[in-house]
Design an enzyme around this catalytic site. Sequence first.
Site, mmCIF file in Angstrom:
data_model
loop_
_atom_site.group_PDB
_atom_site.id
_atom_site.type_symbol
_atom_site.label_atom_id
_atom_site.label_comp_id
_atom_site.label_asym_id
_atom_site.label_seq_id
_atom_site.Cartn_x
_atom_site.Cartn_y
_atom_site.Cartn_z
ATOM 1 N N ARG A 1 -11.630 -48.968 16.231
ATOM 2 C CA ARG A 1 -11.630 -50.012 15.384
ATOM 3 C C ARG A 1 -9.824 -50.477 15.257
ATOM 4 N NH1 ARG A 1 -14.090 -53.067 11.299
ATOM 5 N NH2 ARG A 1 -11.713 -53.857 9.839
ATOM 6 N N ASP B 1 -14.793 -42.251 15.107
ATOM 7 C CA ASP B 1 -13.183 -42.132 15.873
ATOM 8 C C ASP B 1 -12.163 -41.345 15.858
ATOM 9 O OD1 ASP B 1 -14.513 -45.121 16.181
ATOM 10 O OD2 ASP B 1 -13.477 -45.713 14.309
#
EC number: 2.7.1.11
Length: 366
Positions: A188, A144
Amino acid sequence: MMQPIKKIAILTGGGDCPGLNAVIRAVTRTAILKYGYEVIGYKFGYRGLYNNDFVKLDLDSVSGILHRGGTILHSSNKDNLFDYQVEDENGKIVKKDVSDVGVENLKKEGVDALVVIGGDGTLTSARDFSRKGVNVIGVPKTIDNDLLATDVTFGFNTATEIATEALDRLHTTAESHHRIMLLEVMGRNAGWIALESGIAGSADVILLPEIPYDINKIVEKVKEREEAGKQFTIIVVAEGAKPKDGEVVVSKIVDDSPDPIRLGGIANKLAIDLEGLIKNHEIRSTVLGHIQRGGNTSTYDRILSTKYGVKAVELINSNLFGNMVALKGNKVSYESLENVIGHTKNVDPEGELVNTAKSIGISFAD
């Protein structure tokens, strides 16, 4: 005076990620060839430390793994020894701090320093072990790219290349059938994969956790493209994207995980919502999922992971414990674990990359 280092250990925690094996290889080879250390690797992250389940690492055991995804030491994202599931005297499963068992196992095996490769959760435990007196060096890992203390985390480049290739492939089928195609990628809380792959993969709409979207703005973009003679639209959406005044889409709850809420399904939900607003196009969604984590590691990530692994051992040799290796500009440096935990790096809605995307006509539906 510090005792000389003779033996070090490695563990990998959290989700798997391209580049883990490259770090393991670099740590092992540097430790053996440059400093003459003995090296072991704990299996399945902190679980292996708790169970004292390890393997000896040597030049042969790390041969041929530089390019491979995953981790030869295996991993787990459920095992926090400071809040670990054990069975009490009544046979009931309870959570307990068993970190002292890990400390004792390190002492029993004569481990002088521990290299912990992981993301925020894994590195939080690394910091806590450092507070207990363990000689710890952290190596940041997450596809990420959302750790604030380092410019780039290994695995991000590979994941972004995979997402970009997926967008390239979706273009041809979308154009052939005049479809609206949605690609859901990981991200996320931070939308770096969606943002960079969206720019590189020529997406028309990019949806990020940092910029809540208005579905009507997506419809406007589709109509704008139709008026320009473009009968297809490509949308890349991070799993943590959400509508204005809306919520993220949760795929499931994993009760025994330190991070129980699992996101997923936003692309499918958005496709259904768009079908009620756009009548003249087929709308299809694709979830890239764990494909982003697997397969061979990119050239960039192989080099970055190798640099991180070498630096980790150099920090051990210099007795600079309690730190995490980090990329600052083009130089690998380090940052205190005390300063890095809990600080995420999110996409700036007013930043250069978002401005770049908007300047070339990409919509964020804001």
